[in-house]
Design a protein around this motif. Structure first.
Motif, mmCIF file in Angstrom:
data_model
loop_
_atom_site.group_PDB
_atom_site.id
_atom_site.type_symbol
_atom_site.label_atom_id
_atom_site.label_comp_id
_atom_site.label_asym_id
_atom_site.label_seq_id
_atom_site.Cartn_x
_atom_site.Cartn_y
_atom_site.Cartn_z
ATOM 1 N N SER A 37 -0.312 -0.875 9.398
ATOM 2 C CA SER A 37 0.690 -1.112 8.622
ATOM 3 C C SER A 37 1.593 0.007 7.962
ATOM 4 O O SER A 37 2.389 0.026 7.487
ATOM 5 C CB SER A 37 0.223 -2.084 7.300
ATOM 6 O OG SER A 37 -0.855 -3.446 7.635
ATOM 7 N N LYS A 48 5.355 3.075 5.421
ATOM 8 C CA LYS A 48 5.470 1.867 5.939
ATOM 9 C C LYS A 48 6.053 1.794 7.347
ATOM 10 O O LYS A 48 6.978 2.854 7.493
ATOM 11 C CB LYS A 48 5.759 0.963 5.044
ATOM 12 C CG LYS A 48 4.777 1.431 3.792
ATOM 13 C CD LYS A 48 5.963 0.270 2.666
ATOM 14 C CE LYS A 48 5.810 0.192 1.617
ATOM 15 N NZ LYS A 48 6.270 -1.104 0.488
ATOM 16 N N ASP A 93 7.285 -1.354 7.842
ATOM 17 C CA ASP A 93 8.602 -1.463 7.712
ATOM 18 C C ASP A 93 8.904 -2.424 6.625
ATOM 19 O O ASP A 93 7.701 -1.678 5.459
ATOM 20 C CB ASP A 93 9.313 -3.174 8.782
ATOM 21 C CG ASP A 93 7.073 -3.938 8.816
ATOM 22 O OD1 ASP A 93 7.779 -4.161 7.773
ATOM 23 O OD2 ASP A 93 6.921 -3.842 9.852
ATOM 24 N N GLU A 94 9.571 -2.495 5.334
ATOM 25 C CA GLU A 94 9.581 -3.047 4.423
ATOM 26 C C GLU A 94 8.554 -3.827 3.899
ATOM 27 O O GLU A 94 8.930 -4.485 3.162
ATOM 28 C CB GLU A 94 11.224 -3.452 4.220
ATOM 29 C CG GLU A 94 12.364 -3.048 4.026
ATOM 30 C CD GLU A 94 12.505 -1.545 2.877
ATOM 31 O OE1 GLU A 94 11.934 -2.714 2.336
ATOM 32 O OE2 GLU A 94 13.061 -0.268 3.161
ATOM 33 N N SER A 95 8.128 -5.131 4.725
ATOM 34 C CA SER A 95 7.951 -6.282 4.322
ATOM 35 C C SER A 95 5.677 -5.295 4.734
ATOM 36 O O SER A 95 5.631 -6.301 3.616
ATOM 37 C CB SER A 95 7.512 -7.368 5.746
ATOM 38 O OG SER A 95 6.639 -6.271 6.487
ATOM 39 N N VAL A 96 5.464 -4.587 3.910
ATOM 40 C CA VAL A 96 4.237 -3.672 4.046
ATOM 41 C C VAL A 96 4.794 -3.721 2.861
ATOM 42 O O VAL A 96 5.237 -2.415 2.067
ATOM 43 C CB VAL A 96 4.194 -2.285 5.253
ATOM 44 C CG1 VAL A 96 2.813 -1.617 4.668
ATOM 45 C CG2 VAL A 96 4.081 -2.845 6.305
ATOM 46 N N LYS A 97 3.073 -4.004 2.147
ATOM 47 C CA LYS A 97 3.223 -3.814 0.666
ATOM 48 C C LYS A 97 2.596 -2.481 0.427
ATOM 49 O O LYS A 97 1.846 -1.737 1.362
ATOM 50 C CB LYS A 97 1.866 -4.676 0.152
ATOM 51 C CG LYS A 97 2.583 -6.015 -0.089
ATOM 52 C CD LYS A 97 1.491 -6.499 -0.445
ATOM 53 C CE LYS A 97 2.283 -8.814 -0.260
ATOM 54 N NZ LYS A 97 1.316 -9.289 -1.074
#
Length: 151
Positions: free
Chosen positions: A95, A122, A124-128
């Protein structure tokens, strides 16, 4: 939202801060005996325990899932009582592009303050944000403290 971030957590410990620093700087392979619910092992992959450039493999449990992190010891500062690890393999890199973890113990004054910091990027942007890792290291810190308190 950016892809890079930094998370920091601090907690006071009642035990000797020098001992806490020594555990992560030269004896990380002992951590699993003090916090077995969190850490199941720390094996030397390359180099020597306590030496910059060495690579260790942590086996840990996060949210009930067994995971692995391969980390290179980037820095050990005896004066500042800090150790910095860079993740070079394992589950975190699924991630995150980069993760650097630093543990620092401030032993000035009566209390010993343990600070954990996670610098990350990260994929990408979807990773918390890796906030669950703060819970993990705080739990580890409490277990290590309890292990060293007088019985």
């Amino acid at each position: 939202m950016g892809l890079t971030g930094k998370l920091i957590c601090q907690t006071c410990i009642k035990t000797d801060g020098d001992v806490f620093h020594e555990i992560f700087s030269t004896k990380p392979h002992h951590v699993h005996t003090m916090t077995p619910k969190n850490i199941q092992g720390c094996d030397l992959h390359e180099g020597e325990f306590g030496k910059v450039g060495s690579i260790v493999i942590w086996k840990y449990t996060l949210d009930g899932k067994e995971m692995v992190a391969k980390e290179r010891v980037e820095a050990i500062d005896e004066e500042k009582k800090s150790v910095t690890f860079k993740v070079v393999g394992g589950d975190l890199l699924e991630s995150f592009k980069t993760v650097v973890i630093t543990v620092h113990v401030d032993t000035s004054g009566e209390d010993n303050l343990v600070t954990w910091s996670f610098d990350y990027e990260k994929l990408d942007e979807s990773v918390k944000d890796p906030t669950q890792y703060l819970d993990l290291v705080l739990s580890m810190t409490r277990d290590i403290e309890t292990h060293h308190l007088p019985k």
